[in-house]
Design an enzyme around this catalytic site. Structure first.
Site, PDB file in Angstrom:
ATOM      1  N   ASP A 252       0.815  -1.222   0.000  1.00  0.00           N
ATOM      2  CA  ASP A 252       0.000   0.000   0.000  1.00  0.00           C
ATOM      3  C   ASP A 252       0.848   1.271   0.000  1.00  0.00           C
ATOM      4  O   ASP A 252       2.080   1.221  -0.026  1.00  0.00           O
ATOM      5  CB  ASP A 252      -0.965  -0.068   1.200  1.00  0.00           C
ATOM      6  CG  ASP A 252      -2.339   0.479   0.864  1.00  0.00           C
ATOM      7  OD1 ASP A 252      -2.436   1.340  -0.029  1.00  0.00           O
ATOM      8  OD2 ASP A 252      -3.317   0.056   1.504  1.00  0.00           O
TER       9      ASP A 252
ATOM     10  N   TRP B  30      -3.341   3.208  -5.877  1.00  0.00           N
ATOM     11  CA  TRP B  30      -4.584   3.925  -6.191  1.00  0.00           C
ATOM     12  C   TRP B  30      -4.533   4.701  -7.516  1.00  0.00           C
ATOM     13  O   TRP B  30      -5.309   5.637  -7.722  1.00  0.00           O
ATOM     14  CB  TRP B  30      -4.957   4.904  -5.066  1.00  0.00           C
ATOM     15  CG  TRP B  30      -4.700   4.392  -3.681  1.00  0.00           C
ATOM     16  CD1 TRP B  30      -5.100   3.194  -3.185  1.00  0.00           C
ATOM     17  CD2 TRP B  30      -4.001   5.064  -2.623  1.00  0.00           C
ATOM     18  NE1 TRP B  30      -4.685   3.073  -1.871  1.00  0.00           N
ATOM     19  CE2 TRP B  30      -4.011   4.204  -1.508  1.00  0.00           C
ATOM     20  CE3 TRP B  30      -3.372   6.309  -2.523  1.00  0.00           C
ATOM     21  CZ2 TRP B  30      -3.410   4.538  -0.299  1.00  0.00           C
ATOM     22  CZ3 TRP B  30      -2.778   6.659  -1.330  1.00  0.00           C
ATOM     23  CH2 TRP B  30      -2.798   5.778  -0.220  1.00  0.00           C
ATOM     24  N   GLY B  31      -3.592   4.380  -8.389  1.00  0.00           N
ATOM     25  CA  GLY B  31      -3.521   5.044  -9.694  1.00  0.00           C
ATOM     26  C   GLY B  31      -3.076   6.491  -9.630  1.00  0.00           C
ATOM     27  O   GLY B  31      -3.215   7.232 -10.603  1.00  0.00           O
TER      28      GLY B  31
ATOM     29  N   ASP C 276     -10.376   3.487  -3.594  1.00  0.00           N
ATOM     30  CA  ASP C 276     -11.084   2.302  -3.071  1.00  0.00           C
ATOM     31  C   ASP C 276     -12.485   2.145  -3.644  1.00  0.00           C
ATOM     32  O   ASP C 276     -13.263   3.096  -3.719  1.00  0.00           O
ATOM     33  CB  ASP C 276     -11.174   2.393  -1.544  1.00  0.00           C
ATOM     34  CG  ASP C 276      -9.838   2.064  -0.906  1.00  0.00           C
ATOM     35  OD1 ASP C 276      -8.831   1.978  -1.639  1.00  0.00           O
ATOM     36  OD2 ASP C 276      -9.802   1.887   0.324  1.00  0.00           O
TER      37      ASP C 276
HETATM   38  C1  GAL Z   1      -6.338   1.088   1.214  1.00  0.00           C
HETATM   39  C2  GAL Z   1      -6.476   0.067   0.097  1.00  0.00           C
HETATM   40  C3  GAL Z   1      -7.565  -0.914   0.462  1.00  0.00           C
HETATM   41  C4  GAL Z   1      -7.211  -1.578   1.776  1.00  0.00           C
HETATM   42  C5  GAL Z   1      -6.978  -0.526   2.855  1.00  0.00           C
HETATM   43  C6  GAL Z   1      -6.479  -1.118   4.137  1.00  0.00           C
HETATM   44  O1  GAL Z   1      -5.303   1.957   0.921  1.00  0.00           O
HETATM   45  O2  GAL Z   1      -6.780   0.728  -1.082  1.00  0.00           O
HETATM   46  O3  GAL Z   1      -7.734  -1.864  -0.558  1.00  0.00           O
HETATM   47  O4  GAL Z   1      -6.070  -2.354   1.604  1.00  0.00           O
HETATM   48  O5  GAL Z   1      -6.016   0.416   2.423  1.00  0.00           O
HETATM   49  O6  GAL Z   1      -6.203  -0.162   5.088  1.00  0.00           O
END
Ligand code: GAL
Length: 494
Positions: free
Chosen positions: A203, A247-248, A268
């Protein structure tokens, strides 16, 4: 006479050397018998050389894989096709523990999802303690994962599945658990060698200050890519599949392929049509980035999470699968509906996602409601196609809030041959739907609904169809008559 036969070859200075027989001038001292023995040897060597080179080139022709991009990034060619499986985030968010994961893993098997190809069990954020151990390691959460991660991956592996874990390229994960920045090698070793995971989702939260990181986005992710590659040098290890979650924001579709197998292209997902439509819209402009070993990740599926209509779930699943996104189920399998399961197990649609011959994604050939190339978050492109191992695949998306008829000429798709007819398979009813000649109309496509078709060549179209070209632009008789829109309206002097 014949023994003394000779012929002349020009010298560079205009004179002639005499060849054959004994020749003082060339310093040749061999006898004619020796000469013919030499000729035989030379001819045999040449023949042998030709034979060996033929065998050698045939060997390589068959040994070499077909021409395709095989990564040279240390990934050893893992995740050639979009990976399929389960991810905990959409259904549970932080509310996870080892029994939830084992229960869903067992259900993957008993509900036939594993058999349908979903073989990754991926744990998302919130599995660890908030603090690393005194030695500096990430520690599995003591009450929610009391058996430890190795026991969990053993159980997953015993069920015939692979296991995925989650981490972050910054100081912390998005839910503020330990991130891997400056601990990449330590964490990659822990995830793969000690805990036994096969995939890492990585992430983009808690980004270190610029004067510490002194890298762009590519460099920030390269750190973990290098660690994964180094760990995979241990005997018998394939690299962990590296699934970027960025996230692109900084165009990961341009660089993700260098060291990862998938990259999130958008923020998301949510279980609403608005969210699904906007992800399809954004991805419609970058479909070219997906192919074997590297895929646009449109995020975890929302099929089965209750907030989408049946038609919307079908459209959502079709778009993700045909656009070659990884397919990760995000629903609680203990309570998933029969309809959602049926959607997730659609063999015809999964076969396109997992096509072993054609790695590319469907792309729009006509936007429909909007002029081509217009970005519209609520009304994405409607008419899509691509090649596949078994024919040309089409997706028609009714983005309107009411039912609509949808029409296209077959040759609007670049993958259809003019002057041919096509058998039509409906990938949702799983039935053959007759033959399409020149065009196809889907009547009464439901609001936010989808039509998915596989068209297979079924021979020449009937004789003497009018107009002579379906495509009206520059349609011309050999004699110079231009026939536009089916009417012969001018004769060009050739
Ligand atoms: C976001 C991600 C989600 C999930 C979440 C967990 O950044 O896009 O898919 O992993 O974090 O905190």
């Amino acid at each position: 006479m014949s023994e003394k036969a000779s012929y002349d070859i020009p010298t560079p200075h205009g004179g002639y050397h005499s060849r054959g027989g004994e020749s003082e001038s060339l310093g040749l001292t061999h006898t004619p018998r020796r000469a013919s023995a030499l000729n035989t040897i030379v001819a045999s060597v040449a023949l042998l050389f030709i034979l060996v080179s033929q065998v050698w080139s045939t060997y390589w022709r068959f040994k070499l894989p077909p021409l395709e991009h095989v990564p040279s990034n240390g990934s050893e060619g893992v995740a050639r096709l979009p990976f399929m499986g389960f991810n905990t985030w959409n259904a549970y968010h932080c509310d996870i523990n080892e029994s939830i994961i084992v229960e869903n893993a067992r259900l993957m098997e008993t509900l036939g999802l594993l058999g349908a190809g979903y073989n990754y069990m991926n744990i998302d954020d919130c599995y660890s303690e908030k603090k690393r151990s005194p030695e500096g390691d990430i520690v599995a959460h003591k009450t929610r994962f009391p058996s430890g991660m190795k026991a969990l991956t053993n159980e997953i592996h015993q069920l015939g599945m692979k296991a995925g874990i989650y981490g972050d390229s910054g100081w912390f994960t998005c839910q503020l658990y330990p991130g891997s920045f400056q601990n990449e090698l330590r964490d990659a070793r822990l995830f793969q060698l000690e805990w036994g995971f096969d995939l890492l989702k990585f992430d983009n939260c808690a980004v270190p200050f610029d004067h510490i990181i002194r890298e762009g986005i590519v460099g920030k992710y390269q750190r973990m890519a290098d660690a994964i590659s180094q760990v995979s040098k241990e005997p018998g290890k394939l690299p962990m599949v590296f699934s970027l979650c960025q996230w692109g924001r900084e165009q990961p579709w341009l660089w993700g392929k260098r060291f990862s197998q998938s990259w999130r292209t958008t923020g998301d997902i949510e279980p609403t049509w608005r969210s699904i439509a906007s992800i399809i819209n954004q991805n419609s402009f970058i479909t070219w980035a997906s192919d074997f070993y590297g895929h646009n990740d449109m995020d975890i599926l929302e099929v089965g999470n209750g907030a989408l209509t049946y038609e919307e779930e079908k459209a959502h699943f079709t778009a993700w699968a045909l656009m070659k996104s990884p397919l990760l189920i995000g629903a609680d399998l203990a309570s998933v509906s029969k309809e959602a399961l049926e959607i997730l197990k659609n063999e015809d649609v999964i076969a396109i996602n997992q096509d072993p011959v054609v790695g590319t994604a469907i792309s729009p050939f006509r936007w429909g409601i909007n002029p081509d190339w217009v970005s519209n978050e609520t009304h994405p492109a409607q008419y899509w196609s691509d090649e596949s191992a078994n024919g040309t695949v089409f997706m028609l998306l009714n983005t309107l809030d009411e039912p609509a008829d949808m029409f296209f000429n077959l040759t609007e798709s670049p993958w259809i041959r003019a002057g041919r007819k096509y058998s039509v398979r409906d990938l949702w009813s799983h039935s053959e739907n007759g033959t399409a000649i020149r065009n196809f109309t889907a009547q009464g496509v439901p609001a936010h609904g989808v039509i998915a078709l596989l068209l297979r060549d079924a021979g020449d179209e009937p004789e003497a169809l009018e107009p002579p070209c379906v495509r009206p632009e520059w349609c011309m008789d050999q004699n110079g008559t231009l026939i536009e829109s089916g009417v012969s309206n001018s004769h060009l002097d050739l």
